[in-house]
Enzyme design. Structure first.
Site, PDB file in Angstrom:
ATOM      1  N   GLY A 115      52.395 -51.194 -14.780  1.00 42.97           N
ATOM      2  CA  GLY A 115      51.567 -51.405 -13.642  1.00 42.97           C
ATOM      3  C   GLY A 115      51.938 -50.413 -12.606  1.00 42.97           C
ATOM      4  N   ASP A 122      51.426 -50.396  -9.486  1.00 42.58           N
ATOM      5  CA  ASP A 122      52.224 -50.993  -8.252  1.00 42.58           C
ATOM      6  C   ASP A 122      53.906 -51.136  -8.253  1.00 42.58           C
ATOM      7  OD1 ASP A 122      51.492 -53.168 -10.022  1.00 42.58           O
ATOM      8  OD2 ASP A 122      51.068 -54.508  -8.605  1.00 42.58           O
ATOM      9  N   ARG A 123      54.065 -51.716  -9.679  1.00 45.70           N
ATOM     10  CA  ARG A 123      55.505 -51.800 -10.010  1.00 45.70           C
ATOM     11  C   ARG A 123      56.149 -50.521  -9.941  1.00 45.70           C
ATOM     12  NH1 ARG A 123      55.555 -54.545 -15.625  1.00 45.70           N
ATOM     13  NH2 ARG A 123      57.822 -54.535 -15.290  1.00 45.70           N
TER      14      ARG A 123
HETATM   15  N1  LIG Z   1      48.181 -62.037   5.370  1.00 48.19           N
HETATM   16  C1  LIG Z   1      48.002 -62.259   4.027  1.00 48.19           C
HETATM   17  N2  LIG Z   1      46.981 -61.878   3.318  1.00 48.19           N
HETATM   18  C2  LIG Z   1      46.663 -62.335   2.046  1.00 48.19           C
HETATM   19  N3  LIG Z   1      47.841 -63.004   1.339  1.00 48.19           N
HETATM   20  C3  LIG Z   1      48.883 -63.358   1.955  1.00 48.19           C
HETATM   21  C4  LIG Z   1      49.153 -63.075   3.416  1.00 48.19           C
HETATM   22  N4  LIG Z   1      50.412 -63.449   3.775  1.00 48.19           N
HETATM   23  C5  LIG Z   1      50.801 -64.267   2.323  1.00 48.19           C
HETATM   24  N5  LIG Z   1      50.024 -64.121   1.572  1.00 48.19           N
HETATM   25  C6  LIG Z   1      49.875 -64.599   0.179  1.00 48.19           C
HETATM   26  O1  LIG Z   1      50.401 -63.613  -0.984  1.00 48.19           O
HETATM   27  C7  LIG Z   1      49.902 -63.940  -1.940  1.00 48.19           C
HETATM   28  C8  LIG Z   1      49.223 -62.572  -2.536  1.00 48.19           C
HETATM   29  O2  LIG Z   1      50.181 -61.507  -2.449  1.00 48.19           O
HETATM   30  P1  LIG Z   1      49.760 -60.234  -2.616  1.00 48.19           P
HETATM   31  O3  LIG Z   1      48.599 -59.800  -1.484  1.00 48.19           O
HETATM   32  O4  LIG Z   1      51.035 -59.476  -2.677  1.00 48.19           O
HETATM   33  O5  LIG Z   1      48.873 -60.224  -4.119  1.00 48.19           O
HETATM   34  P2  LIG Z   1      47.947 -59.213  -4.824  1.00 48.19           P
HETATM   35  O6  LIG Z   1      48.560 -57.768  -4.533  1.00 48.19           O
HETATM   36  O7  LIG Z   1      46.631 -59.206  -4.597  1.00 48.19           O
HETATM   37  O8  LIG Z   1      48.545 -59.552  -6.306  1.00 48.19           O
HETATM   38  P3  LIG Z   1      49.261 -58.651  -7.346  1.00 48.19           P
HETATM   39  O9  LIG Z   1      50.488 -58.117  -6.705  1.00 48.19           O
HETATM   40  O10 LIG Z   1      49.337 -59.562  -8.368  1.00 48.19           O
HETATM   41  O11 LIG Z   1      48.203 -57.688  -7.663  1.00 48.19           O
HETATM   42  C9  LIG Z   1      48.967 -65.207  -2.062  1.00 48.19           C
HETATM   43  O12 LIG Z   1      49.758 -66.149  -2.449  1.00 48.19           O
HETATM   44  C10 LIG Z   1      48.755 -65.366  -0.299  1.00 48.19           C
HETATM   45  O13 LIG Z   1      48.903 -66.638  -0.101  1.00 48.19           O
HETATM   46  C1  LIG Z   2      51.506 -57.187 -13.367  1.00 52.14           C
HETATM   47  C2  LIG Z   2      50.525 -56.821 -12.202  1.00 52.14           C
HETATM   48  C3  LIG Z   2      49.272 -57.529 -12.401  1.00 52.14           C
HETATM   49  C4  LIG Z   2      51.123 -57.007 -10.882  1.00 52.14           C
HETATM   50  O1  LIG Z   2      50.169 -56.675  -9.933  1.00 52.14           O
HETATM   51  C5  LIG Z   2      50.186 -55.472 -12.324  1.00 52.14           C
HETATM   52  O2  LIG Z   2      51.367 -54.705 -12.023  1.00 52.14           O
HETATM   53  C6  LIG Z   2      49.514 -54.778 -13.819  1.00 52.14           C
HETATM   54  O3  LIG Z   2      48.488 -55.108 -13.810  1.00 52.14           O
HETATM   55  N1  LIG Z   2      50.507 -54.280 -14.697  1.00 52.14           N
HETATM   56  C7  LIG Z   2      49.908 -53.864 -15.833  1.00 52.14           C
HETATM   57  C8  LIG Z   2      50.840 -54.627 -16.886  1.00 52.14           C
HETATM   58  C9  LIG Z   2      52.319 -54.132 -17.007  1.00 52.14           C
HETATM   59  O4  LIG Z   2      52.728 -53.788 -15.874  1.00 52.14           O
HETATM   60  O5  LIG Z   2      52.900 -54.259 -18.070  1.00 52.14           O
HETATM   61  K   LIG Z   3      50.848 -56.021  -5.480  1.00 52.25           K
END
Ligand SMILES: Nc1ncnc2c1ncn2[C@@H]1O[C@H](COP(=O)(O)OP(=O)(O)OP(=O)(O)O)[C@@H](O)[C@H]1O
Ligand SMILES: CC(C)(CO)[C@@H](O)C(=O)NCCC(=O)O
Ligand SMILES: [K+]
Length: 249
Positions: free
Chosen positions: A100, A102-103
């Site tokens: 991923g 983001d990772r």
């Molecule tokens: N200001 C904010 N806006 C949105 N979500 C928030 C906020 N603060 C805390 N959270 C919490 O953060 C979590 C979502 O986290 P984040 O925004 O990092 O997720 P994402 O990037 O959509 O997910 P992922 O990283 O899996 O792709 C939810 O549980 C939410 O309740």
């Molecule tokens: C694991 C998530 C969903 C976290 O945002 C993202 O990094 C992703 O879609 N990764 C691809 C699968 C992997 O990292 O193995």
């Molecule tokens: K993320």
């Protein structure tokens, strides 16, 4: 002014930085492309010159967003791409393209800041953990459901677990055994999350030795901060990596 975007599975984190001084001018978290556009149009006119972004969404979704940004603001977007090696870090995945992005960026950011072994924990919709050794070798990591996924699975797959999000946030004020459904579920899921991060600490000791740095990011980072007293909580860690992966000029 540079627009930076971290397009996660549930939310888009955005910020505008002054390129020259690398200072954040404005930013936020939105739930959709159109909310992002509204937020950007509502800005007190800091003219955008560039956009760089990371997305874990489908290519089609990402393309739709970058097209819209080009139409509305006349800016081209530079997207973070997978790499086998960058900024002294070697991607540990068997197929590096599958890690991923983001990772990958969080790992790049963490290693750049720490310059030593790192454990990187990102608590969002999903929770991820990544380990990097002193020489920059990324060992891989772990993925598990985050709080939103855990609670929604329980709410979706049972008949009698029903509560709203407002009740959920109040339930975590204390961690005593729950006396209501919302308390029982929210506290139970949080304990799973805390157990996961503590297990990661043990693993990191095994793989990285005693002298590693812990980075905590993602929307739910604060929920586990008290069990990781030495961790650096950096909500913008992915953006640190984004600047490394997508330098402008
Ligand atoms: N200001 C904010 N806006 C949105 N979500 C928030 C906020 N603060 C805390 N959270 C919490 O953060 C979590 C979502 O986290 P984040 O925004 O990092 O997720 P994402 O990037 O959509 O997910 P992922 O990283 O899996 O792709 C939810 O549980 C939410 O309740
Ligand atoms: C694991 C998530 C969903 C976290 O945002 C993202 O990094 C992703 O879609 N990764 C691809 C699968 C992997 O990292 O193995
Ligand atoms: K993320």
């Amino acid at each position: 002014m540079i627009l930076e975007l971290d397009c996660g599975n549930s939310f888009i984190k955005w910020r505008v930085i002054d390129g020259a001084q690398a200072v954040t001018v404005i930013g936020g978290v939105v739930g959709s492309d159109s909310e992002l556009v509204s937020a950007l149009l509502a800005m007190p006119a800091p003219s955008l010159t560039h956009c760089r972004l990371v997305s874990v969404r489908s290519d089609d979704e990402t393309l739709a967003l970058t097209r819209r940004l080009d139409e509305l603001f006349g800016i081209e977007s530079v997207c973070a791409r997978p790499a086998l090696e960058m900024a002294g870090v070697r991607n540990g995945y068997v197929e590096y393209q599958r890690l991923g992005l983001d990772r990958w960026l969080a790992v790049l950011g963490a290693f750049h800041l720490a310059k030593k072994p790192c454990l990187v924990l990102d608590l969002g919709t999903a929770v991820t953990s990544d380990l990097v050794m002193a020489d920059g070798e990324h060992l891989g990591g772990f993925i598990c459901p985050g709080m939103p996924l855990m609670r929604n699975q329980l709410r979706t797959h049972t008949r009698r677990i029903r509560y709203d999000d407002e009740a959920a946030s109040r339930a975590l004020d204390e961690m005593a055994p729950g006396r209501t459904t919302v308390e029982a579920v929210e506290r139970g899921c949080l304990l799973m999350l805390r157990g996961f991060v503590l297990a990661q600490m043990e693993l990191a000791k095994e793989y990285l030795g005693d002298n590693f740095e812990v980075f905590l990011t993602g929307g739910d980072a604060l929920l586990v901060r008290d069990v990781l007293p030495g961790a650096r909580v950096l909500p913008d860690l992915v953006f640190v990596g984004l600047a490394i992966a997508c330098p402008l000029d």
